[in-house]
Design a protein around this motif. Structure first.
Motif, PDB file in Angstrom:
ATOM      1  N   GLU A   8       0.833  -1.203   0.000  1.00 47.39           N
ATOM      2  CA  GLU A   8       0.000   0.000   0.000  1.00 47.39           C
ATOM      3  C   GLU A   8       0.868   1.254   0.000  1.00 47.39           C
ATOM      4  N   ARG A   9       1.994   1.198   0.689  1.00 44.34           N
ATOM      5  CA  ARG A   9       2.932   2.326   0.696  1.00 44.34           C
ATOM      6  C   ARG A   9       3.460   2.576  -0.722  1.00 44.34           C
ATOM      7  N   ILE A  10       3.851   1.507  -1.399  1.00 44.01           N
ATOM      8  CA  ILE A  10       4.342   1.633  -2.770  1.00 44.01           C
ATOM      9  C   ILE A  10       3.257   2.191  -3.676  1.00 44.01           C
ATOM     10  N   ASN A  11       2.041   1.751  -3.499  1.00 42.66           N
ATOM     11  CA  ASN A  11       0.928   2.246  -4.307  1.00 42.66           C
ATOM     12  C   ASN A  11       0.723   3.742  -4.089  1.00 42.66           C
ATOM     13  N   TRP A  12       0.846   4.188  -2.836  1.00 45.61           N
ATOM     14  CA  TRP A  12       0.719   5.616  -2.518  1.00 45.61           C
ATOM     15  C   TRP A  12       1.767   6.415  -3.294  1.00 45.61           C
ATOM     16  N   TYR A  13       3.029   5.939  -3.289  1.00 49.38           N
ATOM     17  CA  TYR A  13       4.090   6.633  -4.012  1.00 49.38           C
ATOM     18  C   TYR A  13       3.813   6.661  -5.508  1.00 49.38           C
ATOM     19  N   ARG A  14       3.326   5.560  -6.046  1.00 48.34           N
ATOM     20  CA  ARG A  14       3.043   5.484  -7.470  1.00 48.34           C
ATOM     21  C   ARG A  14       1.985   6.514  -7.861  1.00 48.34           C
ATOM     22  N   MET A  15       0.936   6.577  -7.056  1.00 50.95           N
ATOM     23  CA  MET A  15      -0.152   7.506  -7.353  1.00 50.95           C
ATOM     24  C   MET A  15       0.305   8.956  -7.221  1.00 50.95           C
ATOM     25  N   LYS A  16       0.965   9.271  -6.118  1.00 51.01           N
ATOM     26  CA  LYS A  16       1.394  10.656  -5.881  1.00 51.01           C
ATOM     27  C   LYS A  16       2.396  11.102  -6.941  1.00 51.01           C
ATOM     28  N   ALA A  17       3.337  10.227  -7.304  1.00 53.71           N
ATOM     29  CA  ALA A  17       4.327  10.580  -8.311  1.00 53.71           C
ATOM     30  C   ALA A  17       3.650  10.915  -9.640  1.00 53.71           C
ATOM     31  N   LYS A  18       2.656  10.102 -10.024  1.00 53.89           N
ATOM     32  CA  LYS A  18       1.964  10.352 -11.280  1.00 53.89           C
ATOM     33  C   LYS A  18       1.169  11.641 -11.224  1.00 53.89           C
ATOM     34  N   TRP A  19       0.492  11.887 -10.113  1.00 55.88           N
ATOM     35  CA  TRP A  19      -0.290  13.115  -9.988  1.00 55.88           C
ATOM     36  C   TRP A  19       0.604  14.350 -10.123  1.00 55.88           C
ATOM     37  N   MET A  20       1.773  14.314  -9.493  1.00 54.74           N
ATOM     38  CA  MET A  20       2.661  15.479  -9.571  1.00 54.74           C
ATOM     39  C   MET A  20       3.317  15.584 -10.941  1.00 54.74           C
ATOM     40  N   ASP A  21       3.692  14.452 -11.536  1.00 48.27           N
ATOM     41  CA  ASP A  21       4.274  14.480 -12.879  1.00 48.27           C
ATOM     42  C   ASP A  21       3.271  15.020 -13.898  1.00 48.27           C
ATOM     43  N   ASP A  22       2.038  14.586 -13.784  1.00 50.40           N
ATOM     44  CA  ASP A  22       1.003  15.055 -14.719  1.00 50.40           C
ATOM     45  C   ASP A  22       0.811  16.564 -14.624  1.00 50.40           C
ATOM     46  N   ARG A  23       1.110  17.137 -13.476  1.00 52.02           N
ATOM     47  CA  ARG A  23       0.912  18.576 -13.248  1.00 52.02           C
ATOM     48  C   ARG A  23       2.205  19.375 -13.375  1.00 52.02           C
ATOM     49  N   ASN A  24       3.298  18.705 -13.741  1.00 51.05           N
ATOM     50  CA  ASN A  24       4.605  19.356 -13.888  1.00 51.05           C
ATOM     51  C   ASN A  24       5.061  19.986 -12.573  1.00 51.05           C
TER      52      ASN A  24
END
Length: 568
Positions: free
Chosen positions: A313-329
């Protein structure tokens, strides 16, 4: 493909699907994602800097990291009032990091760090401290490469009881310090952040500083009930076993401890607060705000403690947050490297790159493990042996060894530190400015080692010491690890050699000391569980050594220096 499909189905079922076409920050920086070096010079233990070297910078660079952030407690390491002079030993360590990052073409944030524990408060007079310290930093690095970035202050939080007043106060202070830096250095980018621990909500109330070479910054650990569950320095310490995303069937019961009452709102609203809409809304607002001001945006702290969170679940949190921030530059800096929020499989500080890296976590964060890197030895005896001696400390702490001082200095603004002096020929040494009675400076090995061959070969512990302490008493002892070998908790038996003023080591000159290991006497043990001292019972054993201590039995009012600690 099956793994990717499974992740998609999991997120879909959890009601967490990545938003399409989110707003993006218009201004792009030459770096995008990084890792914080949290324990580098954070807190009142500057000795930890010796556990970091160029290799650590090279290691994170090999993952694809293009920026790092150094936590530095400038105020605490300075001379204090009125001038807050930065000591030479601190400059030396920062200079090294600046040189390494420049050579590696990796950006580096010099962060004015501070106390951020849950019950802490930013000093009301922080402006005078920043006004004294930032000109020193700017003057020293104004001509350095473009890879250097300044951060005015980490997580201000006055906590006066009037948040709006605190926000207004900090915004004005930050503006003054920014202008002060610009009178010295107009070249380097400066990071500005908001009150209330760099919250994204307070970020939206930052004034327009009319400086376009700045970066707006916020921190993101949301939802805190998940990321900080069980964290001893927060109110979330009362609850563990929190899932992410929310799962009614996995939620732990609300804790019965009376101290947990402040968690009720977070607990009752966790289903909503762990949803994508709630977690992404502040990001979108921050992006729009940054674009309105024409500045870049970064999140230079984000992460989840590994202590109690489920690893998947920790890894999933990082995956989601990283994508959200990358998508927003949004530039992102994960917290941290080797600690509870780190990239390794445990926070032991003895984890080794690359074999102990949490590979799934690294991939979730958008990095890649380097190819062809051989596993590094975790054996102190192998990595420390040089020129016929086994090094414990020589121009820094040896690999697979950790420096752990149990010291409380008797004078204000003093800390156990590493540094150089003109008569040292450039060599590093341990400096203990002062210490209370029974304070010790310890070296901990990454595991228990069998020193029996050393004893049988008549090897010695050798070190150099210098002090002018009038009533000087120093106990030097190895500690065994009885718990590891016999399962008996609380005992670390000692083999000790004692020195006093009669040994003539306190004349202010360097003295080389040699102790034949077999001559060290059974010195007893302190049982920390019972808070009780036990005299020697013949139970000390050389085949399970895990610590070496330098214990100032009568305390210190004068500096004591120690260097070149080896077994030979």
């Amino acid at each position: 493909m099956k793994k990717i499909f499974s992740i998609f189905i999991f997120l879909l079922c959890a009601g967490t699907v990545f938003a399409a076409n989110p707003p993006r920050v218009n201004k792009t920086l030459p770096f995008h994602k990084g890792i914080n070096f949290t324990l580098w010079l954070d807190g009142n233990e500057p000795h930890r800097v010796a556990n970091f070297g160029r290799q650590d910078f090279e290691d994170i660079r090999s993952l694809g990291v293009d920026c790092t952030r150094l936590y530095i407690r400038f105020e605490e390491y300075s001379s204090g009032e009125p001038d807050y002079i930065i000591p030479d030993w601190l400059w030396k360590n920062i200079d090294d990091a600046v040189a390494w990052c420049t050579e590696l073409k990796m950006y580096m944030i010099i962060d004015f760090h501070n106390d951020c524990d849950g019950d802490s408060k930013t000093r009301p007079d922080v402006e005078k401290i920043l006004t004294k310290i930032w000109p020193q930093i700017a003057n020293r690095y104004k001509d350095s490469s473009e890879y250097i970035i300044y951060e005015i202050m980490n997580e201000p939080h006055f906590r006066s009881g009037n948040l709006e007043a605190d926000i207004s106060k900090w915004n004005k202070i930050q503006g003054k310090i920014l202008k002060l830096i610009r009178t010295i250095d107009t070249k380097h980018t400066v990071i500005v952040g908001a009150e209330s621990w760099n919250s994204v909500t307070a970020l939206l109330k930052l004034p327009d500083y009319k400086d376009y070479n700045i970066i707006y910054n916020f921190h993101d650990y949301t939802p805190m009930l998940f990321s900080h569950q069980g964290a001893s320095w927060t109110i979330f310490k009362y609850l563990t076993g929190v899932p992410f995303p929310y799962d009614k069937n996995k939620m732990p019961p609300f804790p019965k401890d009376p101290g947990a009452k402040d968690l009720r709102w977070d607990y009752d609203n966790y289903e909503r607060d762990s949803s994508e809409n709630v977690l992404c809304k502040p990001l979108d607002e921050a992006v729009k705000f940054a674009n309105k001001r024409g500045v870049a945006l970064m999140c230079n702290e984000w992460g989840v403690s590994m202590q109690y969170a489920d690893n998947a679940e920790r890894i999933n949190w990082y995956r989601m947050k990283a994508k959200w921030m990358d998508d927003r530059n949004i530039v992102r800096m994960s917290h941290d490297y080797k600690d509870l929020f780190g990239i390794f499989n445990s926070p032991s500080h003895f984890e080794t790159f690359p074999q102990d890296v949490n590979v799934e976590l690294i991939e979730a964060m958008g990095y890649k493990m380097p190819q062809g890197v051989k596993p590094r030895s975790k054996n102190w005896m192998e990595t420390s042996y040089k020129n016929g001696e086994y090094v414990i400390y020589k121009d820094g702490v040896s690999k697979n060894t950790l420096c752990n001082p149990w010291l409380k200095c008797v004078r204000k603004n003093e800390f156990t530190s590493f540094g150089n002096k003109p008569d040292d020929n450039g060599g590093l040494y341990i400096s203990v400015p002062s210490a209370e009675k029974y304070n010790a400076f310890m070296f901990e090995f990454n595991k228990s080692y069998d020193f029996t061959p050393f004893v049988n070969k008549n090897l010695c512990l050798e070190f150099e010491v210098k002090t002018t302490q009038k009533n000087f008493r120093l106990d030097v002892y190895f500690m065994d690890n009885l718990e590891a070998s016999m399962g008996k908790k609380g005992f670390e038996w000692r083999a000790t050699k004692s020195f006093t003023s009669r040994d003539g080591l306190n004349d202010g000159k360097w003295h080389k000391v040699r102790i034949l290991l077999k001559d060290m006497k059974d010195g007893g043990a302190w049982n920390d569980l019972e808070k009780k001292w036990y005299n020697g019972e013949g139970l000390f054993n050389w085949n399970r050594i895990h610590k070496l201590a330098f214990d100032f039995i009568d305390g210190l009012t004068e500096e004591c220096c120690i260097r070149n600690i080896v077994v030979k």
